[in-house]
Each structure stands twice: as structure tokens, then as C-alpha cells.
Design a protein around this motif. Structure first.
Motif, PDB file in Angstrom:
ATOM      1  N   HIS A  91       0.829  -1.207   0.000  1.00  0.00           N
ATOM      2  CA  HIS A  91       0.000   0.000   0.000  1.00  0.00           C
ATOM      3  C   HIS A  91       0.867   1.261   0.000  1.00  0.00           C
ATOM      4  CE1 HIS A  91      -3.178  -2.847   0.520  1.00  0.00           C
ATOM      5  NE2 HIS A  91      -2.614  -3.294   1.615  1.00  0.00           N
ATOM      6  N   ILE A 207      -2.497   4.722  11.561  1.00  0.00           N
ATOM      7  CA  ILE A 207      -2.902   3.356  11.213  1.00  0.00           C
ATOM      8  C   ILE A 207      -3.346   2.697  12.517  1.00  0.00           C
ATOM      9  CG2 ILE A 207      -2.101   1.095  10.407  1.00  0.00           C
ATOM     10  CD1 ILE A 207      -0.107   2.595   8.624  1.00  0.00           C
ATOM     11  N   ARG A 208      -4.566   2.162  12.511  1.00  0.00           N
ATOM     12  CA  ARG A 208      -5.139   1.584  13.731  1.00  0.00           C
ATOM     13  C   ARG A 208      -5.195   0.065  13.652  1.00  0.00           C
ATOM     14  NH1 ARG A 208      -7.796   6.437  13.349  1.00  0.00           N
ATOM     15  NH2 ARG A 208      -7.978   7.585  15.312  1.00  0.00           N
ATOM     16  N   GLN A 235      -4.882   8.285   3.375  1.00  0.00           N
ATOM     17  CA  GLN A 235      -6.071   7.766   4.075  1.00  0.00           C
ATOM     18  C   GLN A 235      -6.547   6.471   3.432  1.00  0.00           C
ATOM     19  OE1 GLN A 235      -8.499  11.326   4.023  1.00  0.00           O
ATOM     20  NE2 GLN A 235      -8.031  11.770   6.183  1.00  0.00           N
ATOM     21  N   SER A 236      -6.509   6.435   2.106  1.00  0.00           N
ATOM     22  CA  SER A 236      -6.918   5.232   1.404  1.00  0.00           C
ATOM     23  C   SER A 236      -5.957   4.068   1.706  1.00  0.00           C
ATOM     24  CB  SER A 236      -6.990   5.564  -0.091  1.00  0.00           C
ATOM     25  OG  SER A 236      -6.816   4.442  -0.858  1.00  0.00           O
ATOM     26  N   ALA A 238      -4.056   3.753   4.418  1.00  0.00           N
ATOM     27  CA  ALA A 238      -4.208   3.371   5.828  1.00  0.00           C
ATOM     28  C   ALA A 238      -5.407   2.439   5.996  1.00  0.00           C
ATOM     29  CB  ALA A 238      -4.368   4.621   6.699  1.00  0.00           C
ATOM     30  N   THR A 239      -6.511   2.751   5.321  1.00  0.00           N
ATOM     31  CA  THR A 239      -7.700   1.888   5.393  1.00  0.00           C
ATOM     32  C   THR A 239      -7.380   0.480   4.894  1.00  0.00           C
ATOM     33  OG1 THR A 239      -9.084   3.822   4.994  1.00  0.00           O
ATOM     34  CG2 THR A 239     -10.103   1.666   4.623  1.00  0.00           C
ATOM     35  N   ARG A 240      -6.628   0.391   3.804  1.00  0.00           N
ATOM     36  CA  ARG A 240      -6.278  -0.927   3.253  1.00  0.00           C
ATOM     37  C   ARG A 240      -5.314  -1.679   4.161  1.00  0.00           C
ATOM     38  NH1 ARG A 240      -6.025   1.850  -2.248  1.00  0.00           N
ATOM     39  NH2 ARG A 240      -8.169   1.619  -2.953  1.00  0.00           N
ATOM     40  N   GLU A 242      -5.090  -1.339   7.391  1.00  0.00           N
ATOM     41  CA  GLU A 242      -5.886  -1.775   8.560  1.00  0.00           C
ATOM     42  C   GLU A 242      -6.695  -3.033   8.224  1.00  0.00           C
ATOM     43  OE1 GLU A 242      -7.982   1.816   9.531  1.00  0.00           O
ATOM     44  OE2 GLU A 242      -6.225   2.724  10.479  1.00  0.00           O
ATOM     45  N   ALA A 243      -7.245  -3.088   7.010  1.00  0.00           N
ATOM     46  CA  ALA A 243      -8.015  -4.274   6.603  1.00  0.00           C
ATOM     47  C   ALA A 243      -7.102  -5.493   6.520  1.00  0.00           C
ATOM     48  CB  ALA A 243      -8.696  -4.012   5.263  1.00  0.00           C
ATOM     49  N   LYS A 246      -6.187  -6.817   9.948  1.00  0.00           N
ATOM     50  CA  LYS A 246      -7.288  -7.525  10.592  1.00  0.00           C
ATOM     51  C   LYS A 246      -7.245  -9.007  10.246  1.00  0.00           C
ATOM     52  CE  LYS A 246     -10.695  -4.464  11.085  1.00  0.00           C
ATOM     53  NZ  LYS A 246     -11.782  -3.655  10.549  1.00  0.00           N
TER      54      LYS A 246
END
Lengths: 252, 252
Positions: A91, A207-208, A235-236, A238-240, A242-243, A246
Motif C-alpha cells: 500500500h 494506522i489503527r 487515508q486510502s 491506511a484503510t487498506r 488496517e483491513a 485484521k
């Protein structure tokens, strides 16, 4: 058994020995290491010999030593740093392909921002971050993200210390920095022009993992560049990340 | 001072403790570590406590430990592995963009191929290599490059040992392997179909610094893919990495 008469443990001394190596000092003699680590020369020679035997250090033809590949392997193979960095790398490459500037991944370590990865575009501008290098939390864009979400005790400690200016835009007033950190928690983004270098603007997002901020993803832009595309790309990404995290494992 | 009554040094024990961590085992209790490292439990608890104090290990809320960010920093900051990997990374990205398969960088370490970097394309096929993971020299395409150019003593030792088959295409006959290595030195490239996995072909080339082969750059292709574009992309990347290394520092 493990302690010298001064109470200094072998492990403490080994860490001090490894700490004498840096990006600008990759090869040293045992005597230099002893002097830099504050260890008697005879002890330094014995510990360096043991570290060479274990593969932690490697000796060259001129009897100087460097950090060993074996140490690299031991430190990385089972590390959280490697797994976070592997989740983030594809990413980060996408961010770099879109924005074509330096892209960094950092974590909070001992009150500073420690950089786990840096991708650099050949045409990108000035950037002092290095992989395995550190920057102060209050000055770097990554550090501001990590500080905004740090344990309140860490925040209080940093805010109570002198805030050294690194660039013309570094916030050095504790009350102003405190307000800035609240604003960062609210907006979820840092845009820090001239905070480290006058010619650059740092842009960073958190990043969470499992609800907690575990890292910061950042870009260093030329000072006059529009930060909006960088914010959106970060932001895009970071979302990826984080996914992907998970589906891999808990970082903390 | 540094030795236990059995003559086992603290440094040797610490290396064995770090060696119990792996990509599949990132969190352990001190008791588990002691058992896996062959260290008495009370000693393991004391050493783990010292390693936590030094930041080499980190303890979680459930009193289990993991490899620390501080260890990662100490191992990488001044390391040859990092500098080689940083020189190679932009050129590995170019290879991956062109060929869209797994791209790896490996070095010879203790008679095996140790992987410093791996870039993976989302659409790429099977690949068992991992960053900080190892593969046998005689079976992996990177390993064959490294073995072909290894010190003759290393080559003799590998050729005198049983050559375990990892895939249907692994060369397990020492005389055949010896001829293969001469051919690799002549041609400068390895193309190894089914050497590790039946469905894949490894392709690898050497990276030289100051005349010596210091690393191997490789791609894992689907078995039926034409290797020619991969060979060409790897050779071009290796040339560029070697040029960048020349302007940075001697690796060995």
C-alpha cells in the motif's frame, strides 16, 4: 553470574555495543566499540569475540567488525515490526506511485518516532528520515500523529520538556502543541509545513489495529505542493493496511 | 563472569532465546522460551526480565513477550543487510512492475540462502520464501547462484552432504550439481523449474560488489511462463544495483 562488579549486566553491555553502530558507522574495531560504549577495552574485546562467535557481529580481514546477517535474521524473523511493515509495503508502493514523493511508516518507540520503512522516489525532494532512524515526536508529521494518540503519560512527559525547534515551522510552545494534538485527534490528519525542513511539508495519518493507533503513515511533500492528493492517498492506504492487519494478527 | 557453570555464555543463551521466535511464533511465555531454548526455567525468567529491561523483548498485558522494536532498530540501523536492501529496493520494484511476480533478494548465510527482501505481486503464484526466512542453497534459484560463487570450502561441504529434494526438479546428485554450478558460473543465470515447487520456476542472477558475488536477485515464475523477460529484467536490475552500490560503500 551475568553481572560485572559494577552491576552492569552482560545484556546491557551488549545493547550498548550494538548501539555504537549507525548508518554512518557500520565498521569498527573492538577498541573503538569499547570506548564508544563506555566498556573497558579488555571486556569489549572479549564480548566482541563472543558476539562474533555467535554471528551477531561479523569480522573482516582487517579485524574490524560489523553487524552480522545473523543478528538481522534473529531481530526480524519473528518481529511485529516486520509483519506490520510487510502488511504496509504494497500500500506504501501504491501511495508512492500516485504521489511520487517519500513515503514513510513509523511507530512510537521510547518517546520518539522510529521509522520502519521509507520508499523514496528518485525525483523526490529533501528528507532526513532513514529506515531504523528516529525523529522527535513534536516535530515530525509521523511523530505528531503518534504523540496525539500516545498514552497520556507519554504526552504529558513530552509536553513538559523543552520542545526543540528542528525547522522554522516546529511548534515549540507546549500550550499550542497541546491544542494542535487535540485538533489532530479530531481531524485524523497532520499537515506540518516546515516543521523539520523549511522546504518541505510533512503529511501523516494514523494506522489503527483493534481500535488503537499503532503506526503513522506519512509523505514528505515540497513546501508549495497541494497536500490534498497526499492526504487522500494516505487515508486510502491506511484503510487498506488496517483491513490487511485484521486478517493477519494483532500488532499489540 | 559471563559464563554459566556449564560454560554456556550469556550471549549464546540470548541468541538461543531470540532464535525461538519465528514468523509463526511471535509471542511466548518465558517458560516456553526456556524449554525451547534448552535453558533452565529460572534462568530463562531472569534473562527474559533483563531483555525486557533493555527493550530487546517487549512484554504484553498477559506477561508474554515478543521481539522488541528496540532490537529491530539495533539490528538494522548500521547493518550491511539494510544498506544492500535499500540499494536494491527501487530496482526490485522496477522488476516487479515489469514481470508482476514475486521478486527476492538473498545472501549466503551459514550455508543457506537468507532472504533480505521479498516483493509480492497480488496476482503472483505460490512462493515459500519469507523475509528473514531461509532456503537450502542447492534447491532455491537464489541459493544456486550463491552456491556457484561461494568459497570452494562451502561448495565442497554442501556437495558432500545429502542433497534433500524439495521439489520434483531439485538436483540431488552431487556430480550433476557440480556440473550445474560450473554452468551457472559460465552463463551468469539460474533457471530452475520445479526445484522447490512443482508449479514454479525460479530464475536468479548474481549481484556483484568489488568483483565478488554478494547476493542473488530472483523471480518465482509460474512453471509454464517464458523465463526470457524475467532474465532480462533481473540482469538489468542487477547492473543498476551494482552501479548504485559502487557509489555507496563496500558491502564486504
Amino acid at each position: 553470574m551475568a553481572n560485572s562488579p559494577s552491576g552492569d549486566s552482560v545484556i546491557g553491555r551488549v545493547v550498548r555495543i550494538l548501539d555504537t553502530f549507525s548508518a554512518d558507522r557500520t565498521v569498527q574495531t573492538a577498541s573503538d566499540i569499547g570506548r564508544r560504549a563506555g566498556i573497558p577495552v579488555s571486556t569489549a574485546h572479549r564480548l566482541v569475540d563472543e558476539l562474533v562467535t555467535a554471528g551477531v557481529l561479523e569480522r573482516d580481514d582487517e579485524h574490524r567488525v560489523r553487524l552480522g546477517m545473523r543478528l538481522w535474521e534473529l531481530a526480524l524473523r519473528g518481529s511485529t515490526a516486520l509483519r506490520l511493515r510487510q502488511a504496509a509495503l504494497p500500500h506504501m508502493e501504491a501511495v508512492q506511485a500516485a504521489i511520487r514523493e517519500h513515503t514513510q511508516l513509523a511507530v512510537l518507540e521510547q518517546g520518539e518516532a522510529l521509522f520502519l520503512e521509507r520508499l523514496s522516489h528518485p525525483d523526490a525532494g529533501a528528507n532526513i528520515t532513514r529506515v531504523a532512524g528516529r525523529l522527535p515526536l513534536h516535530a515530525s508529521s509521523s511523530g505528531l500523529i503518534l504523540l496525539a494518540h500516545a498514552d497520556p503519560a507519554v504526552r504529558d512527559r513530552i509536553l513538559s520538556q523543552p520542545l526543540r525547534p528542528l525547522g522554522p515551522g516546529t511548534v515549540t510552545d507546549a500550550a499550542t502543541l497541546g491544542r494542535r494534538l487535540r485538533e489532530i485527534r479530531r481531524s485524523g490528519v497532520v499537515i506540518a509545513p516546515g516543521s523539520i525542513e523549511a522546504v518541505s511539508t510533512g503529511v501523516a495519518v494514523p494506522i489503527r489495529d483493534a481500535g488503537s493507533v499503532i503506526a503513522a503513515l506519512s509523505i514528505v511533500l515540497p513546501r508549495d505542493a497541494d497536500p490534498a492528493p497526499a492526504v487522500s492517498a494516505l487515508q486510502s492506504a491506511a484503510t487498506r493496511i488496517e483491513a490487511d492487519l485484521k486478517f493477519s494478527f494483532p500488532i499489540q
